[in-house]
Design a protein around this motif. Structure first.
Motif, mmCIF file in Angstrom:
data_model
loop_
_atom_site.group_PDB
_atom_site.id
_atom_site.type_symbol
_atom_site.label_atom_id
_atom_site.label_comp_id
_atom_site.label_asym_id
_atom_site.label_seq_id
_atom_site.Cartn_x
_atom_site.Cartn_y
_atom_site.Cartn_z
ATOM 1 N N THR A 106 0.846 -1.195 0.000
ATOM 2 C CA THR A 106 0.000 0.000 0.000
ATOM 3 C C THR A 106 0.876 1.238 0.000
ATOM 4 O O THR A 106 1.701 1.427 0.901
ATOM 5 C CB THR A 106 -0.910 0.045 1.243
ATOM 6 O OG1 THR A 106 -1.748 -1.108 1.245
ATOM 7 C CG2 THR A 106 -1.786 1.293 1.229
ATOM 8 N N SER A 107 0.686 2.087 -1.006
ATOM 9 C CA SER A 107 1.349 3.387 -1.019
ATOM 10 C C SER A 107 0.518 4.350 -0.182
ATOM 11 O O SER A 107 -0.621 4.680 -0.531
ATOM 12 C CB SER A 107 1.462 3.929 -2.450
ATOM 13 O OG SER A 107 1.787 5.312 -2.404
ATOM 14 N N LYS B 250 -7.320 8.460 -5.095
ATOM 15 C CA LYS B 250 -7.979 8.117 -6.363
ATOM 16 C C LYS B 250 -7.309 8.735 -7.590
ATOM 17 O O LYS B 250 -7.967 9.105 -8.553
ATOM 18 C CB LYS B 250 -9.456 8.512 -6.336
ATOM 19 C CG LYS B 250 -10.252 7.811 -5.238
ATOM 20 C CD LYS B 250 -11.725 8.154 -5.322
ATOM 21 C CE LYS B 250 -12.502 7.451 -4.241
ATOM 22 N NZ LYS B 250 -13.933 7.748 -4.292
ATOM 23 N N THR B 251 -5.974 8.834 -7.537
ATOM 24 C CA THR B 251 -5.240 9.358 -8.687
ATOM 25 C C THR B 251 -4.395 8.282 -9.367
ATOM 26 O O THR B 251 -3.550 8.591 -10.202
ATOM 27 C CB THR B 251 -4.318 10.519 -8.249
ATOM 28 O OG1 THR B 251 -3.476 10.066 -7.179
ATOM 29 C CG2 THR B 251 -5.139 11.706 -7.770
ATOM 30 N N ALA C 18 -6.797 3.655 -6.375
ATOM 31 C CA ALA C 18 -7.753 3.370 -7.448
ATOM 32 C C ALA C 18 -8.879 4.404 -7.464
ATOM 33 O O ALA C 18 -9.537 4.638 -6.451
ATOM 34 C CB ALA C 18 -8.346 1.973 -7.273
ATOM 35 N N GLY C 19 -9.081 5.022 -8.629
ATOM 36 C CA GLY C 19 -10.172 5.987 -8.772
ATOM 37 C C GLY C 19 -11.052 5.710 -9.965
ATOM 38 O O GLY C 19 -12.202 6.128 -10.014
ATOM 39 N N ASN C 20 -10.492 4.999 -10.963
ATOM 40 C CA ASN C 20 -11.278 4.628 -12.138
ATOM 41 C C ASN C 20 -10.721 3.336 -12.732
ATOM 42 O O ASN C 20 -9.697 2.821 -12.272
ATOM 43 C CB ASN C 20 -11.290 5.766 -13.179
ATOM 44 C CG ASN C 20 -9.886 6.155 -13.641
ATOM 45 O OD1 ASN C 20 -9.072 5.301 -13.974
ATOM 46 N ND2 ASN C 20 -9.598 7.450 -13.660
ATOM 47 N N MET C 21 -11.380 2.827 -13.752
ATOM 48 C CA MET C 21 -10.991 1.525 -14.300
ATOM 49 C C MET C 21 -9.624 1.576 -14.975
ATOM 50 O O MET C 21 -8.874 0.598 -14.945
ATOM 51 C CB MET C 21 -12.077 1.019 -15.258
ATOM 52 C CG MET C 21 -13.362 0.666 -14.529
ATOM 53 S SD MET C 21 -14.573 -0.253 -15.506
ATOM 54 C CE MET C 21 -15.161 1.030 -16.600
ATOM 55 N N ASP D 204 -3.587 0.313 -15.565
ATOM 56 C CA ASP D 204 -2.216 0.821 -15.429
ATOM 57 C C ASP D 204 -1.422 0.012 -14.397
ATOM 58 O O ASP D 204 -0.229 -0.249 -14.589
ATOM 59 C CB ASP D 204 -2.230 2.293 -15.021
ATOM 60 C CG ASP D 204 -2.760 3.202 -16.125
ATOM 61 O OD1 ASP D 204 -2.810 2.760 -17.297
ATOM 62 O OD2 ASP D 204 -3.140 4.353 -15.812
ATOM 63 N N ALA D 205 -2.093 -0.376 -13.311
ATOM 64 C CA ALA D 205 -1.397 -1.170 -12.277
ATOM 65 C C ALA D 205 -0.920 -2.498 -12.843
ATOM 66 O O ALA D 205 0.148 -2.998 -12.479
ATOM 67 C CB ALA D 205 -2.313 -1.405 -11.086
ATOM 68 N N PHE D 206 -1.719 -3.073 -13.741
ATOM 69 C CA PHE D 206 -1.338 -4.354 -14.341
ATOM 70 C C PHE D 206 -0.342 -4.182 -15.488
ATOM 71 O O PHE D 206 0.591 -4.971 -15.622
ATOM 72 C CB PHE D 206 -2.588 -5.077 -14.845
ATOM 73 C CG PHE D 206 -3.525 -5.507 -13.753
ATOM 74 C CD1 PHE D 206 -3.058 -6.159 -12.622
ATOM 75 C CD2 PHE D 206 -4.888 -5.254 -13.853
ATOM 76 C CE1 PHE D 206 -3.923 -6.554 -11.613
ATOM 77 C CE2 PHE D 206 -5.762 -5.645 -12.848
ATOM 78 C CZ PHE D 206 -5.279 -6.292 -11.724
#
Length: 252
Positions: A173-174, A181-182, A205-208, A213-215
């Motif tokens: 966790t950052s 949510k950015t 996480a703020g949107n899909m 991007d994380a993946f």
């Protein structure tokens, strides 16, 4: 295409209720954890994480009872953490029905606990949570006690030791990104992804697109989120369809 990427709702539990904050502060109520668990299981979440964020003596009993109730209503794996100080706490939660335990402060205080859990129950049971903040000097430092106390442990050194000791995966966790949510801390995630165990992205996480991007950029194995799921901003079925449409394999 490799292993399917996992979507994991996280439920922070305080006094028997789910809460969510920003940067680990300003908590607001998000509902009954057992009912949320049932809903997420039915909606196609791959796993769930429950964290007892206060873990007082009374809270531990309340939390254990909640774990037993959750185990009866879902059919997906779930991880529990918070207030784990000794091996007996691990046993208590596993016997209550949890599939995995998440340890953070206790692991930093007593790294041998990682070895004990993995040797007794298997590495897949031991999730090492790392809460870290990137300071002004650019270095990431690990925090304990729910983000209230900084240690001199550096994120990437500690993560490497965790993997060496037999943890099954790392939940990173950052704190800079938590609840803002950015987007996730994709640079740090990409660096962690070079380790030989799976990395769960958490915080931001703020949107899909942030999950994608994380993946794709962060190369995470799983993405964890809370408020976007709890408050209905993102539905898990839609998120999985979105990711599959962009070439990220998920289980639908």
């Amino acid at each position: 295409m490799g292993l399917a990427k996992r979507i994991i709702p996280c439920l922070d539990v305080k006094d028997g209720q789910t809460v969510k904050g920003v940067n680990f502060e300003n908590l607001r109520n998000a509902g009954d954890p057992v009912e949320l668990a049932r809903r997420y299981s039915e909606e196609g979440a791959d796993e769930l994480v429950f964290l007892d964020i206060t873990a007082s003596a009374e809270g531990r009993n309340t939390f254990t009872e909640m774990v037993e109730r959750v185990a009866k209503v879902i059919n997906i794996p779930f991880t529990v953490g918070g207030g784990i100080n000794a091996f007996s706490d691990v046993e208590r939660l596993l016997y209550a029905g949890a599939d995995k335990v998440s340890i953070n402060s206790a692991a930093i205080r007593n790294p041998q606990l990682i070895d004990e859990i993995s040797s007794k129950f298997g590495s897949q049971v031991c999730v090492c949570a790392i809460d870290a903040r990137q300071e002004t000097d650019g270095e990431w430092y690990c925090y304990v006690k729910g983000g209230r106390e900084r240690t001199e442990r550096r994120l990437f050194d500690w993560a490497a030791e965790v993997a060496d000791r037999g943890a099954g995966e790392i939940l990173f966790t950052s704190m800079n990104h938590d609840g803002v949510k950015t987007g996730y801390a994709n640079g740090a995630l990409a660096q962690l992804s070079t380790l030989p165990i799976p990395i769960i992205a958490s915080g931001g996480a703020g949107n899909m697109q942030h999950f994608y991007d994380a993946f794709s950029i962060g190369r995470a194995d799983a993405a964890l989120a809370a408020s976007v799921f709890h408050f209905g901003e993102i539905s898990i079925p839609k998120l999985k369809r979105f990711l599959n449409g962009k070439g990220v394999k998920t289980r639908i």
